[in-house]
Design a protein around this motif. Structure first.
Motif, PDB file in Angstrom:
ATOM      1  N   THR A  86       0.846  -1.190   0.000  1.00 37.69           N
ATOM      2  CA  THR A  86       0.000   0.000   0.000  1.00 37.69           C
ATOM      3  C   THR A  86       0.881   1.238   0.000  1.00 37.69           C
ATOM      4  OG1 THR A  86      -0.091  -0.306   2.377  1.00 37.69           O
ATOM      5  CG2 THR A  86      -2.009  -0.980   1.128  1.00 37.69           C
ATOM      6  N   ILE A  91      -0.177   3.913   5.440  1.00 35.72           N
ATOM      7  CA  ILE A  91       0.466   3.222   6.556  1.00 35.72           C
ATOM      8  C   ILE A  91       0.830   4.209   7.655  1.00 35.72           C
ATOM      9  CG2 ILE A  91       2.587   2.012   7.213  1.00 35.72           C
ATOM     10  CD1 ILE A  91       2.381   0.402   4.733  1.00 35.72           C
ATOM     11  N   LEU A  94      -2.448   5.269   9.481  1.00 34.95           N
ATOM     12  CA  LEU A  94      -3.017   4.223  10.333  1.00 34.95           C
ATOM     13  C   LEU A  94      -2.118   3.927  11.532  1.00 34.95           C
ATOM     14  CD1 LEU A  94      -4.549   1.734   7.775  1.00 34.95           C
ATOM     15  CD2 LEU A  94      -5.733   3.092   9.467  1.00 34.95           C
ATOM     16  N   SER A  95      -0.787   4.035  11.349  1.00 36.38           N
ATOM     17  CA  SER A  95       0.108   3.844  12.486  1.00 36.38           C
ATOM     18  C   SER A  95      -0.108   4.938  13.529  1.00 36.38           C
ATOM     19  CB  SER A  95       1.564   3.856  12.026  1.00 36.38           C
ATOM     20  OG  SER A  95       1.746   3.058  10.904  1.00 36.38           O
ATOM     21  N   THR A 101      -4.698   5.338  19.677  1.00 29.61           N
ATOM     22  CA  THR A 101      -5.569   4.390  20.372  1.00 29.61           C
ATOM     23  C   THR A 101      -4.905   3.872  21.639  1.00 29.61           C
ATOM     24  OG1 THR A 101      -6.238   3.716  18.176  1.00 29.61           O
ATOM     25  CG2 THR A 101      -7.025   2.400  19.990  1.00 29.61           C
ATOM     26  N   VAL A 102      -3.595   3.565  21.527  1.00 30.62           N
ATOM     27  CA  VAL A 102      -2.854   3.070  22.695  1.00 30.62           C
ATOM     28  C   VAL A 102      -2.899   4.099  23.811  1.00 30.62           C
ATOM     29  CG1 VAL A 102      -0.576   2.425  23.522  1.00 30.62           C
ATOM     30  CG2 VAL A 102      -1.347   1.599  21.322  1.00 30.62           C
ATOM     31  N   MET A 105      -6.340   4.321  25.367  1.00 31.09           N
ATOM     32  CA  MET A 105      -6.705   3.169  26.183  1.00 31.09           C
ATOM     33  C   MET A 105      -6.007   3.201  27.532  1.00 31.09           C
ATOM     34  SD  MET A 105      -6.867   0.051  23.518  1.00 31.09           S
ATOM     35  CE  MET A 105      -7.666  -1.147  24.538  1.00 31.09           C
TER      36      MET A 105
ATOM     37  N   LEU B  10      -5.363  -4.447  29.648  1.00 34.82           N
ATOM     38  CA  LEU B  10      -5.425  -3.365  28.663  1.00 34.82           C
ATOM     39  C   LEU B  10      -4.235  -3.428  27.718  1.00 34.82           C
ATOM     40  CD1 LEU B  10      -6.802  -0.332  30.652  1.00 34.82           C
ATOM     41  CD2 LEU B  10      -7.970  -1.830  29.087  1.00 34.82           C
ATOM     42  N   THR B  14      -4.439  -3.948  23.766  1.00 40.38           N
ATOM     43  CA  THR B  14      -3.797  -3.033  22.827  1.00 40.38           C
ATOM     44  C   THR B  14      -2.916  -3.777  21.839  1.00 40.38           C
ATOM     45  OG1 THR B  14      -3.692  -1.545  24.689  1.00 40.38           O
ATOM     46  CG2 THR B  14      -2.558  -0.868  22.716  1.00 40.38           C
ATOM     47  N   PHE B  17      -5.104  -5.440  19.368  1.00 40.03           N
ATOM     48  CA  PHE B  17      -5.687  -4.438  18.462  1.00 40.03           C
ATOM     49  C   PHE B  17      -4.667  -3.998  17.423  1.00 40.03           C
ATOM     50  CE2 PHE B  17      -7.537  -0.393  17.226  1.00 40.03           C
ATOM     51  CZ  PHE B  17      -8.878  -0.701  17.198  1.00 40.03           C
ATOM     52  N   LEU B  21      -4.763  -4.176  13.428  1.00 45.71           N
ATOM     53  CA  LEU B  21      -4.533  -3.021  12.550  1.00 45.71           C
ATOM     54  C   LEU B  21      -3.472  -3.332  11.502  1.00 45.71           C
ATOM     55  CD1 LEU B  21      -4.668   0.251  14.641  1.00 45.71           C
ATOM     56  CD2 LEU B  21      -6.091  -0.419  12.736  1.00 45.71           C
ATOM     57  N   MET B  25      -3.992  -3.119   7.511  1.00 51.48           N
ATOM     58  CA  MET B  25      -3.097  -2.364   6.630  1.00 51.48           C
ATOM     59  C   MET B  25      -2.502  -3.255   5.552  1.00 51.48           C
ATOM     60  SD  MET B  25      -0.884   0.193   8.924  1.00 51.48           S
ATOM     61  CE  MET B  25      -1.069  -0.310  10.597  1.00 51.48           C
ATOM     62  N   LYS B  28      -4.818  -7.422   1.210  1.00 48.98           N
ATOM     63  CA  LYS B  28      -5.541  -6.973   0.031  1.00 48.98           C
ATOM     64  C   LYS B  28      -6.642  -7.946  -0.328  1.00 48.98           C
ATOM     65  CE  LYS B  28      -3.616  -3.200  -0.955  1.00 48.98           C
ATOM     66  NZ  LYS B  28      -4.400  -1.975  -0.989  1.00 48.98           N
TER      67      LYS B  28
END
Lengths: 187, 102
Positions: A86, A91, A94-95, A101-102, A105, B10, B14, B17, B21, B25, B28
């Motif tokens: 991609t 990338i 999204l990273s 997010t970390v 949380m 947690l 993480t 998660f 992710l 990414m 395809k």
């Protein structure tokens, strides 16, 4: 004892999900995902959420994985999956989202120190009973909406995947199938 | 042995998660992309169950139930669409799905 179980299942789940994400073979990914789902239910049992653990095994490894397994019969899964690269912008974005997010949380339980239980656990009542009491009093409308949503999903699945279901190869005679394959070959 | 706290769960959630992710990414192939989304939903479920357990509150478990219900219906509809698309085009690559050109 709890610590040993936690670390054992943490390592197992992480390895299984890494296999799911990184393998190039669809069948390995499916098997590893099913194993990871079972290991996740162990965490629910460790946390005292017995009903949730049972539901996890029944729904995920029983229903969802079986659905994927039957769905994979439609696709060519013996071939290796080729992944193309991609763009680096996606990338990067999204990273950054993952890092955010970390942070969210880890800060969420810290900033809410004075949190109080909305539906506190009652002593002497099992987890399943407690879940039933909360689900059918406080969460009755979401429960019914979820039921309707599952019905809609079932009908949608039948409508989408069930085209030409009356055209059954098992009920046809040998000659009919042969004629049809010949016609297809000519086209 | 040290005690297992909420932070442990947690951190695990993480990590899972992040694995999901990475899958989203990287993949395809649409079927394997669905697998990655299942990992994401499960990671969040662990966090909900852990918070529910450590605060003595059942709301987290309720949310986990509804997430499981949503995941089940998502799989039914998504797999139906995928089968339909595979019947029409013969491939389930994300890059081949560019029929909308703006």
């Amino acid at each position: 004892m709890e610590a040993i179980a936690f670390y054992l299942f943490a390592v197992l789940t992480t390895v299984m999900f890494l296999i799911t994400v990184l393998t190039n073979h669809a069948l390995y990914a499916l098997s590893a995902l099913a194993a990871g789902m079972i290991f996740i239910s162990a965490f629910f049992f460790l946390l005292g959420a017995d009903f949730l653990g049972a539901i996890q095994i029944i729904v995920y490894t029983g229903a969802v994985m079986a659905l994927y397994a039957f769905g994979m019969m439609f696709f060519d899964t013996t071939r290796d999956v080729v992944e193309s690269r991609t763009s680096p912008q996606i990338i990067f974005g999204l990273s950054g989202l993952a890092a955010l997010t970390v942070v969210a949380m880890f800060t969420a339980p810290i900033i809410s120190e004075n949190i109080t239980a909305l539906y506190p656990a009652i002593d002497g009542v099992g987890n399943s009973q407690m879940v039933g009491m909360v689900l059918f009093t406080k969460f009755l409308i979401p429960f019914e909406v979820a039921a309707v949503m599952l019905l809609v999903a079932m009908i949608a699945g039948i409508v989408l995947a069930g085209k030409k279901m009356d055209h059954s190869l098992t009920l046809m005679k040998e000659e009919e199938i042969e004629r049809e394959t010949n016609e297809k070959a000519q086209v | 042995m040290m005690e297992i706290t909420l932070q442990h769960y947690l951190v695990l959630s993480t990590i899972l998660f992040a694995i999901g992710l990475i899958g989203v990414m990287r993949r395809k192939n649409l079927l394997l992309l669905f697998f990655a989304t299942e990992i994401l939903l499960n990671a969040v479920n662990i966090a909900f169950a852990a918070i529910s357990s450590y605060y003595g509150d059942l709301t987290g478990q309720m949310f986990a139930f509804f997430i499981i219900a949503v995941a089940a219906s998502e799989v039914a509809v998504g797999l139906g669409l995928l089968v339909l698309w595979y019947k029409r085009t013969g491939k389930i690559d994300l890059d081949a799905m560019t029929s909308m050109r703006g």
